[in-house]
Design a protein around this motif. Structure first.
Motif, short mmCIF file in Angstrom:
data_model
loop_
_atom_site.label_atom_id
_atom_site.label_comp_id
_atom_site.label_asym_id
_atom_site.label_seq_id
_atom_site.Cartn_x
_atom_site.Cartn_y
_atom_site.Cartn_z
N ILE A 190 3.62 5.36 3.50
CA ILE A 190 2.32 5.40 4.16
C ILE A 190 1.44 6.45 3.49
CG2 ILE A 190 1.10 5.81 6.33
CD1 ILE A 190 3.65 5.07 7.81
N PRO A 191 0.27 6.03 3.01
CA PRO A 191 -0.65 6.93 2.30
C PRO A 191 -1.14 8.05 3.20
CG PRO A 191 -1.30 4.62 2.03
CD PRO A 191 -0.26 4.68 3.12
N LEU B 274 -9.38 3.25 14.78
CA LEU B 274 -8.07 2.85 14.27
C LEU B 274 -8.14 1.93 13.05
CD1 LEU B 274 -5.05 2.90 14.55
CD2 LEU B 274 -5.20 0.99 16.15
N GLU B 275 -9.01 0.95 13.08
CA GLU B 275 -9.06 -0.01 11.97
C GLU B 275 -9.38 0.65 10.63
OE1 GLU B 275 -12.55 -2.43 12.77
OE2 GLU B 275 -12.10 -2.27 14.88
N SER B 276 -10.11 1.77 10.67
CA SER B 276 -10.49 2.43 9.41
C SER B 276 -9.34 3.24 8.82
CB SER B 276 -11.70 3.33 9.64
OG SER B 276 -11.37 4.36 10.53
N VAL B 277 -8.34 3.56 9.62
CA VAL B 277 -7.22 4.35 9.09
C VAL B 277 -5.90 3.56 9.14
CG1 VAL B 277 -8.24 6.54 9.73
CG2 VAL B 277 -6.73 5.37 11.34
N TYR B 278 -5.99 2.32 9.62
CA TYR B 278 -4.79 1.51 9.75
C TYR B 278 -4.30 1.02 8.40
CZ TYR B 278 -1.51 -1.80 11.73
OH TYR B 278 -0.38 -2.46 12.05
N TRP B 279 -3.00 1.14 8.20
CA TRP B 279 -2.38 0.74 6.93
C TRP B 279 -1.27 -0.27 7.23
CZ3 TRP B 279 2.61 1.42 4.88
CH2 TRP B 279 2.74 1.18 3.50
N ASP B 280 -1.50 -1.50 6.83
CA ASP B 280 -0.52 -2.55 7.12
C ASP B 280 0.37 -2.82 5.90
OD1 ASP B 280 0.90 -4.72 7.80
OD2 ASP B 280 -0.78 -5.86 8.59
N PRO B 281 1.65 -2.45 5.97
CA PRO B 281 2.59 -2.65 4.87
C PRO B 281 2.65 -4.10 4.43
CG PRO B 281 3.75 -2.23 6.94
CD PRO B 281 2.30 -1.96 7.17
N ALA B 282 2.52 -5.01 5.37
CA ALA B 282 2.60 -6.44 5.05
C ALA B 282 1.44 -6.86 4.14
CB ALA B 282 2.59 -7.24 6.33
N LYS B 283 0.33 -6.11 4.21
CA LYS B 283 -0.84 -6.45 3.39
C LYS B 283 -0.93 -5.58 2.15
CE LYS B 283 -3.69 -8.03 7.23
NZ LYS B 283 -4.93 -7.80 7.99
N GLU B 284 -0.62 -4.30 2.33
CA GLU B 284 -0.75 -3.33 1.24
C GLU B 284 0.41 -3.39 0.27
OE1 GLU B 284 -3.46 -1.95 1.01
OE2 GLU B 284 -4.27 -2.39 2.98
N LEU B 285 1.55 -3.84 0.75
CA LEU B 285 2.72 -3.97 -0.13
C LEU B 285 2.96 -5.42 -0.38
CD1 LEU B 285 5.09 -1.42 1.60
CD2 LEU B 285 3.58 -1.04 -0.34
#
Length: 109
Positions: free
Chosen positions: A19-20, A98-109
């Motif tokens: 997680i960044p 939340l949406e601006s800091v949310y990091w979804d592994p399914a999308k980002e990875l």
DNA sequence: TTTCTGACTCGAA
DNA sequence: CTTCGAGCCAGAA
């Protein structure tokens, strides 16, 4: 590595460690990425055992951005302060914007 | 060995 | 609108 031989926890830790800075994700998102969408609870339980691991558990919150696990941290507002320290706005145990800091592994990875 | 519980989530009624 | 049950894994008693 052979993820199949590793416990579910190890897989969780690997994702959380990726997680960044300044980002957060949810238990369900991690579980889904690992192919076990219905194992969100297990992810949370993994965090419970992540004490001895180098895992930024404070970046993992529930789907609503609520700091459900803040009670497991030292002090009463450590988790919130850690997040705010990374630029995440937190009010009343809940992540704002939340949406601006949310990091979804399914999308980002 | 069995039983219980936990930092969750979603769909039904 | 609210409430409830089920599914998943690991570790302690």
């Amino acid at each position: 590595m052979k993820p199949e031989t590793l416990g579910f926890f190890e897989n969780v830790y690997d994702v959380v460690r990726q997680i960044p800075f300044g980002k957060v994700t949810s238990y369900g998102a991690i579980a889904k990425y690992l192919g076990a969408a219905k194992s969100a609870r297990i992810v949370g339980y993994a965090m419970n055992s992540s004490h001895d691991k180098d895992v930024p558990a404070h970046r993992v919150v529930n789907r609503k951005g609520l700091l459900t696990g803040k009670h497991h941290f030292q002090g009463t507002n450590l988790m919130q302060q850690l997040l705010e320290n990374e630029g995440v706005e937190v009010v009343d145990n809940q992540i704002q914007n939340l949406e601006s800091v949310y990091w979804d592994p399914a999308k980002e990875l």
